[in-house]
Design an enzyme around this catalytic site. Structure first.
Site, PDB file in Angstrom:
ATOM      1  N   HIS A 167       5.204  -5.279 -32.913  1.00  0.00           N
ATOM      2  CA  HIS A 167       4.536  -6.446 -33.495  1.00  0.00           C
ATOM      3  C   HIS A 167       3.311  -6.016 -34.307  1.00  0.00           C
ATOM      4  CE1 HIS A 167       2.703 -10.624 -33.258  1.00  0.00           C
ATOM      5  NE2 HIS A 167       1.615  -9.888 -33.386  1.00  0.00           N
ATOM      6  N   GLU A 168       2.469  -5.188 -33.706  1.00  0.00           N
ATOM      7  CA  GLU A 168       1.233  -4.789 -34.406  1.00  0.00           C
ATOM      8  C   GLU A 168       1.569  -3.965 -35.648  1.00  0.00           C
ATOM      9  OE1 GLU A 168      -1.189  -6.436 -33.659  1.00  0.00           O
ATOM     10  OE2 GLU A 168      -0.675  -7.045 -31.624  1.00  0.00           O
ATOM     11  N   HIS A 175       2.539  -6.126 -38.529  1.00  0.00           N
ATOM     12  CA  HIS A 175       1.447  -6.809 -39.241  1.00  0.00           C
ATOM     13  C   HIS A 175       1.078  -6.070 -40.531  1.00  0.00           C
ATOM     14  CE1 HIS A 175       0.488 -10.332 -37.044  1.00  0.00           C
ATOM     15  NE2 HIS A 175       0.142  -9.726 -35.925  1.00  0.00           N
ATOM     16  N   GLU A 178       2.336 -14.039 -37.845  1.00  0.00           N
ATOM     17  CA  GLU A 178       2.617 -13.700 -36.443  1.00  0.00           C
ATOM     18  C   GLU A 178       4.113 -13.745 -36.156  1.00  0.00           C
ATOM     19  OE1 GLU A 178       0.539 -12.428 -34.368  1.00  0.00           O
ATOM     20  OE2 GLU A 178      -1.183 -12.680 -35.707  1.00  0.00           O
ATOM     21  N   ASP A 235       6.409 -10.821 -34.763  1.00  0.00           N
ATOM     22  CA  ASP A 235       7.226 -10.937 -33.539  1.00  0.00           C
ATOM     23  C   ASP A 235       8.668 -10.511 -33.813  1.00  0.00           C
ATOM     24  OD1 ASP A 235       5.201 -11.815 -31.918  1.00  0.00           O
ATOM     25  OD2 ASP A 235       5.783 -13.928 -31.939  1.00  0.00           O
ATOM     26  N   HIS A 265      -1.046 -18.161 -34.315  1.00  0.00           N
ATOM     27  CA  HIS A 265       0.064 -17.850 -33.407  1.00  0.00           C
ATOM     28  C   HIS A 265       0.768 -19.148 -33.028  1.00  0.00           C
ATOM     29  CE1 HIS A 265      -3.073 -14.800 -32.756  1.00  0.00           C
ATOM     30  NE2 HIS A 265      -2.076 -13.963 -32.638  1.00  0.00           N
ATOM     31  N   ARG A 293       7.283 -18.522 -29.112  1.00  0.00           N
ATOM     32  CA  ARG A 293       7.305 -17.081 -29.408  1.00  0.00           C
ATOM     33  C   ARG A 293       8.344 -16.402 -28.510  1.00  0.00           C
ATOM     34  NH1 ARG A 293       1.383 -14.638 -30.050  1.00  0.00           N
ATOM     35  NH2 ARG A 293       2.596 -13.055 -31.162  1.00  0.00           N
TER      36      ARG A 293
END
Ligand code: ZN
Length: 345
Positions: free
Chosen positions: A179-180, A183, A240, A244, A305, A311
């Site tokens: 996920h990070e 980004h 976000e 995800d 988010h 999510r």
């Protein structure tokens, strides 16, 4: 305004104040007690597996041109992961705290922090500095220095457990790491290059194709309705949701590679669940939580988010691997048909 009926207990507020004002000092104590060097080593290997898998996925993308892929891969190679806690702890010399003057302590800590920030003006960027304390259960990507950051407290169950099987850890911290990293390639992060400069490294055609895919994700989340008549804002939460979706896909691929190295685990059921089921179950588990309806309403308008329950289901609903793992059929609630299925990174 957010539905809270009473003030938090005094000890919670005291811990919160300490966390806000002297957070990294608390972090040093937290790390010594709860974060063994072995965890840092294990997570570091996980990050590198994810990075290698991500590179393979970017290489195979059908919608991106070779020239843009080349820069995307350079950016991936330049990601700097920071794990657990800062290499160099902050020096607190000069801040005076006394046991009988709360207001004075607050003032001293605020002043100290202000001077610390002002002293940075005109100096080179310190890419090793942290924006979260080690005891924070969270993670972040910083587009302006191209770092991914995982505080010690998120390197704990249910995200990461040194004693857990690979499927569980890849579904937890693996998806968070993915996920990070994603980004760096979401609607905002993709506007920054490997050095963190705000420059366009995309061809016009690639950007158009990217936006056609992200539009489908906006539509998917616009349809979710956490409160009667109140929907998720697909555009606000787009970055976000891209992260995800990219994160769980890359974590899933990385798990398949890890299982090939450890075939015994690949066939073994644990508590009656296959490895793919354990992967998706832990992905859902990390989103457990509860939010008051009034606060939810505020967050729907302000939080980039989506609410946690969406999510948990949003990204897996786009994955054939999820449908296979739980033997879902076409038309089931978490199976999006080919036309609506989103796949970006
Ligand atoms: Zn995020």
């Amino acid at each position: 305004m957010q539905g809270q009926q009473q003030q938090r207990p005094r000890e919670n507020r005291a811990v919160r104040a300490l966390d806000n004002d002297l957070g990294e000092a608390v972090g040093e104590l937290y790390v010594a007690r709860y974060f063994p060097a072995s965890s840092k080593q294990q997570v570091s290997e996980l990050v590198e597996n994810l990075r290698a898998t991500y590179a393979q996925r970017i290489g195979k993308l059908t919608w991106m041109s070779a020239a843009t892929k080349k820069v995307a891969l350079e950016k991936l190679a330049a990601f700097h992961p920071k794990l657990g806690y800062p290499d160099k702890w902050r020096d607190w010399t000069g801040v005076t705290i006394s046991p009988d003057n709360y207001y004075g302590n607050l003032l001293a800590a605020t002043q100290f922090d202000y001077n610390y920030d002002i002293a940075k003006v005109g100096k080179p960027t310190d890419r090793l500095e942290w924006g979260m304390t080690p005891q924070t259960v969270n993670a972040y990507y910083n587009p302006t220095d191209n770092t991914i950051n995982f505080p010690a407290a998120i390197l704990q169950p249910p995200f990461f457990d040194a004693k857990a099987d690979d499927a569980t850890n890849y579904g937890g911290i693996g998806a968070v790491i993915g996920h990070e990293a994603s980004h760096g390639y979401d609607d905002e992060g993709s506007q920054f290059d490997a050095q963190g400069n705000n420059v366009n490294w995309w061809s016009k055609d690639d950007r158009t194709k990217f936006e056609a895919r992200t539009a489908k994700l906006v539509a998917q989340f616009n349809a979710y309705e956490p409160l009667p008549g109140k929907h998720v804002n697909g555009q606000l939460t787009l970055g976000e949701n891209i992260a995800d979706l990219g994160g769980i896909n890359v974590a899933y691929d990385a798990l398949q590679i890890a299982l090939k190295k450890n075939p015994a685990e690949a066939t073994e059921k644990i508590d009656g669940y296959t490895e793919d089921q354990r992967f998706f179950l832990n992905f859902a588990r990390i989103w457990r939580g509860s939010t008051l309806p009034k606060r939810q309403e505020v967050l729907l308008n302000t939080d980039p988010h989506a609410p946690a329950q969406f999510r948990a289901i949003g990204a897996p609903s786009n994955m054939p691997a999820f449908a296979d793992a739980f033997k879902c059929k076409a038309g089931d609630a978490m199976v999006r048909d080919a036309e609506h299925q989103v796949n970006i990174w």
